[in-house]
Motif scaffolding. Sequence first.
Motif, PDB file in Angstrom:
ATOM      1  N   ILE A 231      39.160  12.900  14.810  1.00 42.67           N
ATOM      2  CA  ILE A 231      40.532  13.150  13.731  1.00 42.67           C
ATOM      3  C   ILE A 231      40.332  12.104  12.826  1.00 42.67           C
TER       4      ILE A 231
ATOM      5  N   GLU B  46      48.436  19.918  18.111  1.00 42.09           N
ATOM      6  CA  GLU B  46      46.492  20.556  17.596  1.00 42.09           C
ATOM      7  C   GLU B  46      46.250  19.572  17.197  1.00 42.09           C
TER       8      GLU B  46
ATOM      9  N   ALA C 125      45.012  16.350  18.583  1.00 41.97           N
ATOM     10  CA  ALA C 125      44.261  16.319  19.197  1.00 41.97           C
ATOM     11  C   ALA C 125      43.227  16.265  19.217  1.00 41.97           C
ATOM     12  N   GLY C 126      42.371  16.421  17.485  1.00 40.66           N
ATOM     13  CA  GLY C 126      41.257  17.121  17.502  1.00 40.66           C
ATOM     14  C   GLY C 126      40.132  17.952  17.615  1.00 40.66           C
ATOM     15  N   ASP C 127      39.124  18.052  18.169  1.00 37.18           N
ATOM     16  CA  ASP C 127      38.406  18.991  19.472  1.00 37.18           C
ATOM     17  C   ASP C 127      39.269  19.145  21.116  1.00 37.18           C
ATOM     18  N   GLY C 128      39.983  17.477  21.132  1.00 34.54           N
ATOM     19  CA  GLY C 128      39.603  17.509  22.043  1.00 34.54           C
ATOM     20  C   GLY C 128      41.266  18.261  23.068  1.00 34.54           C
ATOM     21  N   PRO C 129      41.219  17.725  24.353  1.00 38.70           N
ATOM     22  CA  PRO C 129      42.376  18.826  24.421  1.00 38.70           C
ATOM     23  C   PRO C 129      44.178  18.897  24.264  1.00 38.70           C
ATOM     24  N   ALA C 130      44.638  19.234  23.506  1.00 41.76           N
ATOM     25  CA  ALA C 130      45.844  19.354  22.467  1.00 41.76           C
ATOM     26  C   ALA C 130      46.735  19.050  24.109  1.00 41.76           C
TER      27      ALA C 130
END
Lengths: 257, 345
Positions: free
Chosen positions: A2, A63, A66-71
């Motif tokens: 992020i 979103e 969160a980057g690639d993580g859960p939003a």
Amino acid sequence: MITRTDLSLATYCLRLGDDALVMSHRFGEWVTYAPQIEEDVALANIGLDLLGQARALLTRSGELAAGDGPAATEDDLAYWRDERAFTNVHLVEQPRGDFADVTVRLLWFAAYQHALYAALTDHPDPTLGGVAAKAVKEVAYHLDHATQWVLRLGDGTAESHRRAQDAVAAVAPYVDELFTDDELVTDLADAGLAVLPSSLRAGVQSVVTAVLLQATLTPVTPTWHARGGRAGVHSESMGPMLAVMQHLARSHPGASW
Amino acid sequence: MSQQLPGRDVVLNAAETGAVEAAAATTHRGPHTDVAVDLTQFEALIAADQRIEPRDVMPEAYRRSLVRQIAQHAHSEIIGMQPEGAWISRAPSLRRKAILMAKVQDEAGHGLYLYSAAETLGVSRDDLLDQLHEGRQRYSSIFNYPTLTWADMGAIGWLVDGAAIMNQVPLCRCSYGPYARAVIRVCKEESFHQRQGFEILWTLARGTDAQRAMAQDAVDRWWWPALMMFGPPDDESTHSAQSMAWGIKRFSNDELRQRFVDITVPQAQRIGLTLPDADLALDEESGHWRFGEIDWSEFERVLRGDGPCNATRVAHRRAAHEDGAWVREAAAAYAAKQRVQEPAA
């Protein structure tokens, strides 16, 4: 990964989303109390437009953060943040007041949102640009609706004029905050990712002032200014509003509706 | 008020069938009291199952009956906004909040179509609202029950709007054209309302134990009042026979109630909730679901004004109207000023 810019943009979306969400909630409170049935329809419609904007903006904020993580979802952000985490301006959270209050408040807010969204329609973030492109058409109607009513209240009867003038004075302390820059928005604006609130001030003021004058109302210079909404410092009316809005969702952690 | 409908040819019906044109040929252009008006055309249109339009001659009793029914329907939409409107601020998700706000907005819209339909009969919306506010006209008694939990949004949509649709679909063929056309649109939107109510309960029934209990409690409270929405049993219904003869009403109260039960019981089974009636049983021979005795004393009591929300519903409505008087006066004053300025412009 992020980036700092993503986080800043997430906060920017959150600010715009919180403004729309809280204003929408206040409009929802009007439904069944409007002065005529047509206005129940109109106030609900404006509230629905604002809610649609809020949902898209909060979702995008989640979103981006969160980057690639859960939003975080729109509901996580709307129902599970405490008052100090809400980033809306004071103007939108003010209690319902009378019809003049909601009308004059909408005049300022719609004029502000119209200028803001118009400037964001070509935003490089496709979601934010898309929301702005759709919303600018919606808020043009809100601005027209508020304008038509301010004209009628200001230039209607002695009582409506008095109430409208009182509303102009009541909203005045909350206007400056709409146009206040801070470090986050300045950095984003430098990167072409946000509109500097201060850059909207003159245009919005001229739109509102023209309507007020045509409505035989006098613009008011406030003796104090609300500050700090973007940093989560709110009016005392914000807490009770959130308590009503959030209590059911919070009473059932983990539940789906 | 006196009959104000001018007699004339049935232009608005002429597009329908030759039978109507034949009926139209008998049009009488006389004065419009029942004593003097020739009702041949009206009776021919009713016999041909065609629409009566605002400019057609009609019996005064037909007009009065329609005003009463359409006004009551419109008032029900407007008063019906309150029990659900109270939950807009508490909806548990933003999706539900948006749906609920749109639904309550639809109800305001229904009120507007229906008041407009009533106005074609020579009454004004302002007068009808005054009668509502003064308790001289009724609205559906179902809205005198309180909405206590979020699941009530589901039960109202599924059961109350479901019963309303059952009552209203036949009105799409009502003999009075403007009412029939308004109801067609109302029914389309009500169909969405019922589905969203069903979906709320479906979701709750598959949620946590607390959500499931909330859903069951709501159905327990709304089931019997929903059955009462079809009105008293056929042998006690005061307006039914004449309304049937005039093509306003197409099915009896008991027929519609039975049809509602037959459709709703399987839906309850699919949702997984129990309808609060120990006597509910399928009659294999007729295919109908037989149900227990309705407590008509409760119906009569709530109708008389002794329900949990009768007083608050009307007081809320009256307060909104009175608090908004200065706004309506401002709009009228502004319009008058514009009219004065126009000739000079």
